[in-house]
Design a protein around this motif. Structure first.
Motif, PDB file in Angstrom:
ATOM      1  N   GLN A   1       0.828  -1.201   0.000  1.00 31.48           N
ATOM      2  CA  GLN A   1       0.000   0.000   0.000  1.00 31.48           C
ATOM      3  C   GLN A   1       0.861   1.250   0.000  1.00 31.48           C
ATOM      4  OE1 GLN A   1      -2.492  -0.533   3.476  1.00 31.48           O
ATOM      5  NE2 GLN A   1      -4.055  -1.619   2.298  1.00 31.48           N
ATOM      6  N   THR A   2       0.395   2.282  -0.711  1.00 30.22           N
ATOM      7  CA  THR A   2       1.064   3.584  -0.701  1.00 30.22           C
ATOM      8  C   THR A   2       0.012   4.670  -0.498  1.00 30.22           C
ATOM      9  OG1 THR A   2       0.900   3.774  -3.129  1.00 30.22           O
ATOM     10  CG2 THR A   2       2.939   2.852  -2.216  1.00 30.22           C
ATOM     11  N   TYR A   3       0.409   5.723   0.226  1.00 33.94           N
ATOM     12  CA  TYR A   3      -0.462   6.869   0.491  1.00 33.94           C
ATOM     13  C   TYR A   3       0.354   8.139   0.259  1.00 33.94           C
ATOM     14  CZ  TYR A   3      -3.180   3.378   3.128  1.00 33.94           C
ATOM     15  OH  TYR A   3      -3.894   2.269   3.508  1.00 33.94           O
ATOM     16  N   TYR A   4      -0.158   9.034  -0.586  1.00 38.10           N
ATOM     17  CA  TYR A   4       0.559  10.269  -0.874  1.00 38.10           C
ATOM     18  C   TYR A   4      -0.379  11.474  -0.845  1.00 38.10           C
ATOM     19  CZ  TYR A   4       4.216   7.172  -2.687  1.00 38.10           C
ATOM     20  OH  TYR A   4       5.159   6.197  -2.811  1.00 38.10           O
ATOM     21  N   VAL A   5       0.153  12.581  -0.344  1.00 35.93           N
ATOM     22  CA  VAL A   5      -0.455  13.892  -0.530  1.00 35.93           C
ATOM     23  C   VAL A   5       0.410  14.636  -1.538  1.00 35.93           C
ATOM     24  CG1 VAL A   5      -0.925  16.127   0.536  1.00 35.93           C
ATOM     25  CG2 VAL A   5      -1.564  14.031   1.707  1.00 35.93           C
ATOM     26  N   VAL A   6      -0.250  15.267  -2.522  1.00 36.88           N
ATOM     27  CA  VAL A   6       0.484  15.900  -3.618  1.00 36.88           C
ATOM     28  C   VAL A   6       0.036  17.358  -3.775  1.00 36.88           C
ATOM     29  CG1 VAL A   6       1.212  15.701  -6.027  1.00 36.88           C
ATOM     30  CG2 VAL A   6       0.495  13.651  -4.771  1.00 36.88           C
ATOM     31  N   PRO A   7       0.731  18.313  -3.150  1.00 33.86           N
ATOM     32  CA  PRO A   7       0.472  19.730  -3.444  1.00 33.86           C
ATOM     33  C   PRO A   7       1.216  20.131  -4.707  1.00 33.86           C
ATOM     34  CG  PRO A   7       2.136  19.545  -1.737  1.00 33.86           C
ATOM     35  CD  PRO A   7       1.721  18.133  -2.071  1.00 33.86           C
ATOM     36  N   GLY A   8       0.624  21.038  -5.493  1.00 26.88           N
ATOM     37  CA  GLY A   8       1.288  21.433  -6.727  1.00 26.88           C
ATOM     38  C   GLY A   8       0.654  22.630  -7.384  1.00 26.88           C
ATOM     39  N   ILE A   9       1.171  22.980  -8.548  1.00 22.72           N
ATOM     40  CA  ILE A   9       0.684  24.120  -9.322  1.00 22.72           C
ATOM     41  C   ILE A   9       0.797  23.797 -10.803  1.00 22.72           C
ATOM     42  CG2 ILE A   9       2.963  25.230  -9.303  1.00 22.72           C
ATOM     43  CD1 ILE A   9       1.499  27.933  -9.261  1.00 22.72           C
ATOM     44  N   ARG A  10      -0.174  24.302 -11.585  1.00 22.70           N
ATOM     45  CA  ARG A  10      -0.170  24.156 -13.044  1.00 22.70           C
ATOM     46  C   ARG A  10      -0.534  25.492 -13.675  1.00 22.70           C
ATOM     47  NH1 ARG A  10      -2.649  18.884 -15.290  1.00 22.70           N
ATOM     48  NH2 ARG A  10      -3.798  20.411 -16.483  1.00 22.70           N
ATOM     49  N   THR A  11       0.056  25.768 -14.840  1.00 18.55           N
ATOM     50  CA  THR A  11      -0.228  26.987 -15.576  1.00 18.55           C
ATOM     51  C   THR A  11      -0.385  26.663 -17.051  1.00 18.55           C
ATOM     52  OG1 THR A  11       1.104  28.287 -14.031  1.00 18.55           O
ATOM     53  CG2 THR A  11       0.573  29.315 -16.122  1.00 18.55           C
TER      54      THR A  11
ATOM     55  N   ALA B   1       4.856  18.106  -5.371  1.00 22.83           N
ATOM     56  CA  ALA B   1       5.645  17.296  -4.433  1.00 22.83           C
ATOM     57  C   ALA B   1       4.835  16.088  -4.013  1.00 22.83           C
ATOM     58  CB  ALA B   1       6.029  18.128  -3.212  1.00 22.83           C
ATOM     59  N   LEU B   2       5.474  14.929  -3.892  1.00 27.95           N
ATOM     60  CA  LEU B   2       4.831  13.721  -3.381  1.00 27.95           C
ATOM     61  C   LEU B   2       5.296  13.496  -1.951  1.00 27.95           C
ATOM     62  CD1 LEU B   2       5.534  13.015  -6.671  1.00 27.95           C
ATOM     63  CD2 LEU B   2       4.107  11.088  -6.018  1.00 27.95           C
ATOM     64  N   LEU B   3       4.352  13.549  -1.012  1.00 33.71           N
ATOM     65  CA  LEU B   3       4.662  13.424   0.403  1.00 33.71           C
ATOM     66  C   LEU B   3       3.986  12.181   0.945  1.00 33.71           C
ATOM     67  CD1 LEU B   3       4.046  17.178   1.356  1.00 33.71           C
ATOM     68  CD2 LEU B   3       6.182  16.107   0.584  1.00 33.71           C
ATOM     69  N   GLY B   4       4.765  11.246   1.480  1.00 30.58           N
ATOM     70  CA  GLY B   4       4.225   9.990   1.958  1.00 30.58           C
ATOM     71  C   GLY B   4       3.431  10.134   3.238  1.00 30.58           C
ATOM     72  N   LEU B   5       2.333   9.352   3.345  1.00 30.05           N
ATOM     73  CA  LEU B   5       1.533   9.247   4.558  1.00 30.05           C
ATOM     74  C   LEU B   5       1.485   7.778   4.982  1.00 30.05           C
ATOM     75  CD1 LEU B   5      -1.556  11.494   3.709  1.00 30.05           C
ATOM     76  CD2 LEU B   5       0.409  12.114   5.117  1.00 30.05           C
ATOM     77  N   GLY B   6       1.138   7.525   6.232  1.00 25.89           N
ATOM     78  CA  GLY B   6       0.976   6.152   6.697  1.00 25.89           C
ATOM     79  C   GLY B   6       2.218   5.320   6.458  1.00 25.89           C
ATOM     80  N   PRO B   7       2.075   4.139   5.833  1.00 24.21           N
ATOM     81  CA  PRO B   7       3.246   3.294   5.550  1.00 24.21           C
ATOM     82  C   PRO B   7       4.290   4.012   4.701  1.00 24.21           C
ATOM     83  CG  PRO B   7       1.203   2.073   5.198  1.00 24.21           C
ATOM     84  CD  PRO B   7       0.811   3.503   5.405  1.00 24.21           C
TER      85      PRO B   7
END
Length: 267
Positions: free
Chosen positions: A215-225, A241-247
């Motif tokens: 299992q993988t869990y990620y939060v991804v904040p970002g910007i597009r133009t 950015a890919l930021l890991g959560l949990g495992p």
């Protein structure tokens, strides 16, 4: 991640200076799939690059989305190239995806688009680049327009691979499922700030008829133009950015996601 944060801040400032009044960009996510098919005659070419630390592995995807007559029907394919840090530290092509997506609903408030995918065993399973057999994937995308500036996308789906192979040639039927959501804020009609949550749970073959779940869990904040080139072509760069959560957090997984889309009316 301080460098990435500075890049995003500068990008947002520049985009706010250069943006012009235009229709709001709807295809505004990274790892989350929006529920909007391509307009008739408009073809999209998407390139994405994902680098992960501390594994030092990366994946490059080339995606081509092609409308089939009307907006109701869309064909696309995804060609992945990956670098894996295994026994041979190799780079190779993975399993190709052939997608059909149906525009079930598209109103001012909500859009719904189910996707059906054939997974073609083009990757070398002996080196870990594929499953060695054909598989099936389904994904349900729902997009909700909350206001002129806010949009919310939702994904849920599964992957089924009968008699998948590991690098040793052992086989087992494996199943996986995915879930994700994203919140989009339109800084300008052409610039989007976004934050995604993505979860994947996949079975892998460990020995003959035996499997384990990863299992993988990620939060991804970002910007597009988005930038218009002429009257019928749009270029959309993005970074996140890919930021890991949990495992994934326990294993200190983090990374960067780079995106480039070229969309043009070809007929």
């Amino acid at each position: 991640m301080s460098l990435l944060r500075n890049v995003i801040v500068v990008w947002a400032v520049v985009a706010s200076w250069t943006a012009q009044a235009a229709e709001v960009v709807k295809d505004n996510s990274f790892l989350i799939e929006e529920a909007y098919n391509q307009d008739p005659g408009v073809v999209q070419f998407i390139q994405s690059y994902q680098y992960m630390d501390p594994s030092n592995e990366w994946t490059y995807n080339f995606t081509n989305e092609i409308p089939m007559g009307s907006m109701d029907h869309q064909f696309s394919y995804v060609i992945p190239v990956m670098k894996l840090n295994g026994a041979e530290d190799d780079t190779n092509i993975g399993d190709v995806l052939l997608n059909y997506r149906y525009q079930l609903m598209n109103t001012d408030l909500i859009a719904i688009a189910p996707r059906f995918t054939l997974i073609v065993p083009t990757g070398d399973y002996k080196k870990g680049f594929g499953s060695g057999v054909a598989g099936f994937q389904f994904n349900q995308a729902v997009s909700v327009t909350l206001s002129d500036r806010w949009t919310n996308h939702w994904n849920a789906g599964f992957t089924f691979t009968p008699d998948a192979k590991n690098s040793a040639g052992d086989t087992a039927t494996v199943f996986g499922f995915n879930f994700g959501t994203s919140v989009i804020y339109n800084v300008t009609p052409k610039t989007n700030l976004l934050c995604e949550f993505v979860m994947n749970s996949n079975e892998v073959v460990v020995s003959q008829d035996a499997k384990a779940t990863e299992q993988t869990y990620y939060v991804v904040p970002g910007i597009r133009t988005a930038f218009d080139v002429g009257e019928e072509t749009e270029i959309v760069p993005g970074v996140g950015a890919l930021l890991g959560l949990g495992p994934s957090a326990v294993e200190h997984e983090r990374g960067v996601f780079v995106y480039l889309s070229i969309e043009s009316k070809l007929w």
